[in-house]
Design an enzyme around this catalytic site. Structure first.
Site, PDB file in Angstrom:
ATOM      1  N   CYS A  65      15.912 -35.036  26.100  1.00  0.00           N
ATOM      2  CA  CYS A  65      16.423 -36.315  26.601  1.00  0.00           C
ATOM      3  C   CYS A  65      17.816 -36.653  26.072  1.00  0.00           C
ATOM      4  O   CYS A  65      18.384 -37.673  26.445  1.00  0.00           O
ATOM      5  CB  CYS A  65      15.446 -37.443  26.255  1.00  0.00           C
ATOM      6  SG  CYS A  65      15.430 -37.836  24.500  1.00  0.00           S
ATOM      7  N   CYS A  77      12.850 -36.834  17.366  1.00  0.00           N
ATOM      8  CA  CYS A  77      13.582 -37.439  18.473  1.00  0.00           C
ATOM      9  C   CYS A  77      13.161 -38.900  18.473  1.00  0.00           C
ATOM     10  O   CYS A  77      11.964 -39.203  18.535  1.00  0.00           O
ATOM     11  CB  CYS A  77      13.192 -36.783  19.807  1.00  0.00           C
ATOM     12  SG  CYS A  77      13.675 -37.774  21.232  1.00  0.00           S
ATOM     13  N   TYR A  90     -22.002  -9.153  -1.296  1.00  0.00           N
ATOM     14  CA  TYR A  90     -22.135  -7.733  -0.969  1.00  0.00           C
ATOM     15  C   TYR A  90     -22.545  -6.882  -2.159  1.00  0.00           C
ATOM     16  O   TYR A  90     -22.530  -5.673  -2.084  1.00  0.00           O
ATOM     17  CB  TYR A  90     -20.872  -7.180  -0.318  1.00  0.00           C
ATOM     18  CG  TYR A  90     -19.566  -7.473  -1.041  1.00  0.00           C
ATOM     19  CD1 TYR A  90     -19.319  -6.979  -2.317  1.00  0.00           C
ATOM     20  CD2 TYR A  90     -18.579  -8.244  -0.436  1.00  0.00           C
ATOM     21  CE1 TYR A  90     -18.136  -7.246  -2.976  1.00  0.00           C
ATOM     22  CE2 TYR A  90     -17.388  -8.513  -1.086  1.00  0.00           C
ATOM     23  CZ  TYR A  90     -17.173  -8.012  -2.359  1.00  0.00           C
ATOM     24  OH  TYR A  90     -16.007  -8.283  -3.008  1.00  0.00           O
ATOM     25  N   ASP A 136     -10.782 -10.384   3.781  1.00  0.00           N
ATOM     26  CA  ASP A 136      -9.527 -10.635   3.077  1.00  0.00           C
ATOM     27  C   ASP A 136      -9.613 -11.951   2.315  1.00  0.00           C
ATOM     28  O   ASP A 136      -9.073 -12.967   2.721  1.00  0.00           O
ATOM     29  CB  ASP A 136      -8.376 -10.669   4.090  1.00  0.00           C
ATOM     30  CG  ASP A 136      -7.052 -10.443   3.401  1.00  0.00           C
ATOM     31  OD1 ASP A 136      -7.054 -10.123   2.196  1.00  0.00           O
ATOM     32  OD2 ASP A 136      -6.009 -10.585   4.066  1.00  0.00           O
ATOM     33  N   CYS A 158      18.279 -34.276  21.085  1.00  0.00           N
ATOM     34  CA  CYS A 158      17.028 -33.793  21.661  1.00  0.00           C
ATOM     35  C   CYS A 158      17.317 -32.934  22.898  1.00  0.00           C
ATOM     36  O   CYS A 158      18.023 -33.387  23.804  1.00  0.00           O
ATOM     37  CB  CYS A 158      16.160 -34.992  22.043  1.00  0.00           C
ATOM     38  SG  CYS A 158      14.695 -34.529  22.982  1.00  0.00           S
ATOM     39  N   GLU A 211     -19.076  -1.865   6.640  1.00  0.00           N
ATOM     40  CA  GLU A 211     -18.981  -3.329   6.688  1.00  0.00           C
ATOM     41  C   GLU A 211     -17.548  -3.824   6.635  1.00  0.00           C
ATOM     42  O   GLU A 211     -16.640  -3.075   6.297  1.00  0.00           O
ATOM     43  CB  GLU A 211     -19.811  -3.939   5.564  1.00  0.00           C
ATOM     44  CG  GLU A 211     -19.396  -3.522   4.175  1.00  0.00           C
ATOM     45  CD  GLU A 211     -20.357  -4.049   3.100  1.00  0.00           C
ATOM     46  OE1 GLU A 211     -21.555  -4.187   3.371  1.00  0.00           O
ATOM     47  OE2 GLU A 211     -19.883  -4.304   1.994  1.00  0.00           O
ATOM     48  N   ASP A 254       0.830  -1.205   0.000  1.00  0.00           N
ATOM     49  CA  ASP A 254       0.000   0.000   0.000  1.00  0.00           C
ATOM     50  C   ASP A 254       0.863   1.253   0.000  1.00  0.00           C
ATOM     51  O   ASP A 254       0.561   2.233  -0.673  1.00  0.00           O
ATOM     52  CB  ASP A 254      -0.928   0.011   1.222  1.00  0.00           C
ATOM     53  CG  ASP A 254      -2.028  -1.036   1.094  1.00  0.00           C
ATOM     54  OD1 ASP A 254      -2.301  -1.461  -0.041  1.00  0.00           O
ATOM     55  OD2 ASP A 254      -2.594  -1.427   2.125  1.00  0.00           O
ATOM     56  N   CYS A 293      11.152 -40.585  25.541  1.00  0.00           N
ATOM     57  CA  CYS A 293      11.487 -39.174  25.773  1.00  0.00           C
ATOM     58  C   CYS A 293      10.388 -38.527  26.629  1.00  0.00           C
ATOM     59  O   CYS A 293       9.202 -38.603  26.285  1.00  0.00           O
ATOM     60  CB  CYS A 293      11.607 -38.454  24.434  1.00  0.00           C
ATOM     61  SG  CYS A 293      11.760 -36.669  24.593  1.00  0.00           S
ATOM     62  N   LYS A 323     -14.130  -5.474   5.452  1.00  0.00           N
ATOM     63  CA  LYS A 323     -13.455  -5.743   4.178  1.00  0.00           C
ATOM     64  C   LYS A 323     -12.773  -7.097   4.340  1.00  0.00           C
ATOM     65  O   LYS A 323     -11.727  -7.221   4.991  1.00  0.00           O
ATOM     66  CB  LYS A 323     -12.441  -4.654   3.863  1.00  0.00           C
ATOM     67  CG  LYS A 323     -11.788  -4.840   2.506  1.00  0.00           C
ATOM     68  CD  LYS A 323     -10.980  -3.603   2.137  1.00  0.00           C
ATOM     69  CE  LYS A 323     -10.510  -3.662   0.702  1.00  0.00           C
ATOM     70  NZ  LYS A 323      -9.679  -4.825   0.404  1.00  0.00           N
ATOM     71  N   LYS A 362      -8.269   1.022   5.128  1.00  0.00           N
ATOM     72  CA  LYS A 362      -7.340  -0.066   5.439  1.00  0.00           C
ATOM     73  C   LYS A 362      -6.975   0.021   6.913  1.00  0.00           C
ATOM     74  O   LYS A 362      -6.700   1.108   7.422  1.00  0.00           O
ATOM     75  CB  LYS A 362      -6.080   0.063   4.584  1.00  0.00           C
ATOM     76  CG  LYS A 362      -6.319  -0.323   3.143  1.00  0.00           C
ATOM     77  CD  LYS A 362      -6.363  -1.829   3.014  1.00  0.00           C
ATOM     78  CE  LYS A 362      -6.112  -2.247   1.587  1.00  0.00           C
ATOM     79  NZ  LYS A 362      -5.224  -3.366   1.451  1.00  0.00           N
TER      80      LYS A 362
HETATM   81  S1  IVH Z   1     -17.312  -3.725  -2.612  1.00  0.00           S
HETATM   82  C1  IVH Z   1     -17.454  -1.649  -6.681  1.00  0.00           C
HETATM   83  N1  IVH Z   1     -17.326  -4.759  -0.212  1.00  0.00           N
HETATM   84  O1  IVH Z   1     -11.986  -5.621  -1.618  1.00  0.00           O
HETATM   85  C2  IVH Z   1     -17.219  -2.115  -5.308  1.00  0.00           C
HETATM   86  N2  IVH Z   1     -15.448  -5.211  -1.599  1.00  0.00           N
HETATM   87  O2  IVH Z   1     -10.024  -3.637  -2.494  1.00  0.00           O
HETATM   88  C3  IVH Z   1     -16.838  -3.535  -5.230  1.00  0.00           C
HETATM   89  N3  IVH Z   1     -13.796  -6.695  -0.565  1.00  0.00           N
HETATM   90  O3  IVH Z   1     -12.442  -6.112  -5.052  1.00  0.00           O
HETATM   91  C4  IVH Z   1     -16.264  -3.994  -3.970  1.00  0.00           C
HETATM   92  N4  IVH Z   1     -14.848  -6.981   1.327  1.00  0.00           N
HETATM   93  O4  IVH Z   1     -12.550  -8.170  -3.469  1.00  0.00           O
HETATM   94  C5  IVH Z   1     -16.650  -4.626  -1.359  1.00  0.00           C
HETATM   95  N5  IVH Z   1     -17.503  -5.648   1.912  1.00  0.00           N
HETATM   96  C6  IVH Z   1     -16.843  -5.515   0.779  1.00  0.00           C
HETATM   97  C7  IVH Z   1     -15.604  -6.158   0.576  1.00  0.00           C
HETATM   98  C8  IVH Z   1     -14.940  -5.970  -0.635  1.00  0.00           C
HETATM   99  C9  IVH Z   1     -13.783  -7.297   0.625  1.00  0.00           C
HETATM  100  C10 IVH Z   1     -12.732  -6.802  -1.589  1.00  0.00           C
HETATM  101  C11 IVH Z   1     -13.218  -7.031  -2.990  1.00  0.00           C
HETATM  102  C12 IVH Z   1     -12.761  -5.819  -3.747  1.00  0.00           C
HETATM  103  C13 IVH Z   1     -11.557  -5.395  -2.943  1.00  0.00           C
HETATM  104  C14 IVH Z   1     -11.208  -3.956  -3.163  1.00  0.00           C
END
Ligand code: IVH
Length: 676
Positions: free
Chosen positions: A411, A426, A225, A118, A408, A114, A36, A431, A116, A314
């Site tokens: 022992c 071991c 979503y 991973d 080990c 909401e 980032d 042991c 995000k 982020k």
């Molecule tokens: S909305 C046009 N909502 O984050 C908007 N994305 O960095 C579409 N992601 O490509 C994305 N949680 O893979 C949205 N609650 C959430 C998300 C989310 C994870 C991911 C998604 C997106 C990426 C962007």
């Protein structure tokens, strides 16, 4: 200017390389936060020197657009990314920009806030209610057709519940929940296969398998979503209505999503995620904030890369650097010698870390970490601390490369590495470190589940000479225990009662508890279902063992040898003579949808007595403790629930689901409706 140009080029090249590693190879080489930072620097330089910006720049593109084995799918609408902000000031500034674009004060806007998640973005198309296609994001315009793998995702509706005529596309995130990730890696370990670095890589790798059977064996989940209505027959006024529709169709949606009024409440709610991120069931790398009003969204529109009506905040990196003080070796129940890092304590992902596994000799060599190095530490699956690698410190003299000890540490017996295996063992069967871990494992949750018999208690019993084998546990009397340090009459008798209660156990739990190499819960269940009685299993010829579904030649050989070892035969005979009674599993073993998860039930759940509900959870691999804690997966709220449990759940951000969602929870391990 020319140095700016050089820097821009260098940044673009680096970012392209990291994109390839992240998107195409699922093997990132630097922490997300560092990536980032590169992107932010590039964007700033492009802002300062507009003549250096091009449409081809990585700041304007999404993903990589790399080649694959899957066929291509052109998205009906581009799958865009999100712009990122890194602190509350930038977040507030984004809200101001959006408000300005709409000509209204930011305090009047409604925001959905909401998690995000991973994972990786996925688009799923349904025609007349039936799943017809699943596609990855790819470069945003063209993705990969992963339909057959998508069909294996267990919490995904194959048919939209309540049906729907026409064509819709549901977009969301594929991910592996934290608990599932831990279980998956446990299974990989059992199978001697490579463990996954983190849930995201595991999910990405699992979704892009050529063989759908492999995807099926991975615990993938999907959370929706976004809804793209391809016919234009659906009309919603708000995002909240859209995700409610997704939930009605049977999709998991983020139950932490809250719609708030005004930018101040929005920032506050995004802080909530920062505070509670480690209590969520999935890993998140940020918070997504979206305007709730769909008309306002249309007014703001998109840039070439991302919508103006949404932003990703982020969260600070969950990787920390710290000093590696030493590398030591611990001995497990099978004798496996695992190197681990002793670290200068550092807080990572919400807790203090002073040790982290280094897995095996090859991993230490590959990571090239040496005592004294500054190392990066993170938590795999938000839970298990691990060392990512060393940070280069120009000018500092490093110690020489670490060597695996020859003997080990417990022992003194030789440590041996056999053939192709990356693990070292071991080889001394007596042991003391192995014995301790074997007994701890026998009593552990996944095995005989004897409460009050943790590592320190077992160590004490061994030191006092009260036990020297698992079978000895069944001989303990209250009088042996009550005089031990830290134990009285009462705790002595509850331990004896707990041990006695464990005498009646299922064959699969006992098989797990015995710690037979390569036999974990999955193989143990297959063996238990096939043989039902220990005797039948112990007498089975090797070929029969090898022929069982889910039991390959490695597990079969291990079981076969175990049952023929005189010491093990004696142990089993003693266990049976001391009262071990095997209750045979009845019928098919249920899918372990709640493996390792703690589900608290409060109030009456229709159709279940308290015991039935608990049994139903346990039968699916979960536990049902009497109180809510940080580790609770969710709380099922029935009629007349306990107020303190509800308060605690609210306080800790633990999901509360209505009793009507209990069956779904048992079936899928997830829920679509929550109480707030
Ligand atoms: S909305 C046009 N909502 O984050 C908007 N994305 O960095 C579409 N992601 O490509 C994305 N949680 O893979 C949205 N609650 C959430 C998300 C989310 C994870 C991911 C998604 C997106 C990426 C962007």
């Amino acid at each position: 200017m020319s140095s700016a140009r050089d820097r821009v080029e260098a940044l673009r090249e680096q970012i392209a390389r990291h994109n390839e590693a992240y998107y195409a190879l699922d093997a990132p080489t630097i922490p997300d936060a560092d990536y980032d930072a590169l992107l932010v620097e590039l964007r700033e330089l492009e802002g300062e020197y507009p003549e250096l910006a091009t449409d081809e720049s990585v700041t304007r593109k999404v993903g990589t657009g790399s080649t694959t084995v899957f066929s291509e799918v052109t998205h009906a609408e581009p799958m865009l990314s999100l712009d990122n902000v890194f602190d509350v000031h930038e977040l507030a500034a984004w809200a101001q920009r959006a408000a300005k674009g709409l000509g209204v004060p930011a305090s009047t806007l409604e925001f959905a806030v909401e998690p995000k998640i991973d994972g990786l973005a996925l688009s799923i198309t349904y025609v007349d209610g039936a799943l017809v296609q699943g596609a990855t994001r790819g470069d945003g315009r063209v993705g990969e057709d992963v339909t057959e793998n998508v069909r294996t995702i267990k919490n995904l509706p194959q048919q939209l519940r309540n049906g729907h005529r026409g064509r819709v596309e549901v977009r969301g995130e594929v991910f592996i929940a934290k608990a599932d990730f831990l279980a998956l890696n446990e299974r990989q370990r059992e199978l001697g296969a490579k463990e996954f670095a983190n849930p995201r890589n595991a999910a990405a790798g699992s979704l892009r398998q050529k063989d759908p059977a492999v995807s099926r064996s991975r615990p993938l989940s999907f959370l929706g979503y976004q809804l793209v209505d391809l016919d234009g027959s659906l009309t919603f006024g708000s995002y909240f209505e859209t995700i409610s529709q997704l939930a009605r169709w049977g999709f998991l949606t983020a139950h932490e999503t809250v719609v708030v009024a005004g930018d101040v409440a929005m920032v506050e709610r995004s802080d909530w995620f920062e505070e509670h991120r480690h209590n969520l069931t999935y890993e998140i790398d940020g918070v997504v904030i979206k305007l709730n009003d769909l008309t306002q969204r249309a007014t703001l529109g998109f840039t070439s890369r991302a919508p103006r009506w949404a932003i990703a905040r982020k969260l600070p990196p969950e990787e920390r650097s710290t000093r590696l003080l030493a590398i030591e070796v611990s001995i497990g129940r099978t004798g496996r010698a695992t190197p681990y890092a002793v670290l200068e304590p550092v807080v990572v992902a919400g807790s203090r870390v002073s040790m982290a596994t280094l897995h095996n000799e090859d991993q230490v060599a590959e990571k090239d970490v040496r005592p004294g190095d500054l190392v990066i530490v993170r938590k795999a699956g938000d839970v298990i601390p691990e060392v990512v690698g060393a940070v280069s410190e120009p000018g500092r003299r490093r110690k020489s490369a670490w060597k695996f000890p020859a003997t080990c540490p417990e022992c003194g017996a030789p440590l041996v590495r056999v053939g192709e295996e990356s693990d070292t063992y071991c080889v001394n069967p007596s042991c003391p470190a192995q014995l301790l871990q074997q007994i701890v494992h026998f009593a552990s949750r996944g095995a005989l589940d004897i409460e009050g018999l943790g590592e320190s208690r077992v160590a004490q019993l061994l030191a006092e000479g009260l036990i020297s084998d698992v079978a000895d546990l069944f001989t303990l009397r209250v009088s042996d225990l009550s005089s031990l340090e830290g134990m009285g009459e009462l705790s002595g008798s509850s331990l004896v009662a707990a041990i006695s209660g464990a005498k009646v156990a299922s064959l699969s739990r006992v098989l797990v508890g015995l710690g037979i190499r390569h036999v974990g819960p999955v193989a143990a269940r297959e063996l238990a279902v096939t043989f039902r009685h220990y005797r039948a299993l112990a007498d089975a010829p090797l070929e029969v063992l090898e022929g069982i579904d889910g039991v390959g030649p490695v597990i079969a050989a291990s079981v076969y040898e175990y049952c023929r070892e005189p010491e093990n035969q004696e142990r089993m005979a003693r266990l049976f003579s001391l009262g071990l009674t095997l209750v045979e599993p009845v019928g098919a073993i249920l899918e372990q949808t709640l493996a390792g998860r703690a589900v608290v039930v409060t109030g009456a759940v229709e159709g279940y007595s308290r015991d039935d509900a608990e049994e139903a959870i346990k039968a699916r691999g979960g536990t049902s403790p009497g109180s809510v804690s940080k580790k609770t997966y969710c709380v099922v709220v029935g009629d007349a629930p306990g107020a303190s449990k509800l308060t605690k759940a609210t306080e800790l951000g633990v999901a509360m689901i209505p009793a009507t969602g209990f069956d779904e929870l048992l079936r899928t391990g997830a829920w679509t409706t929550t109480l707030t």
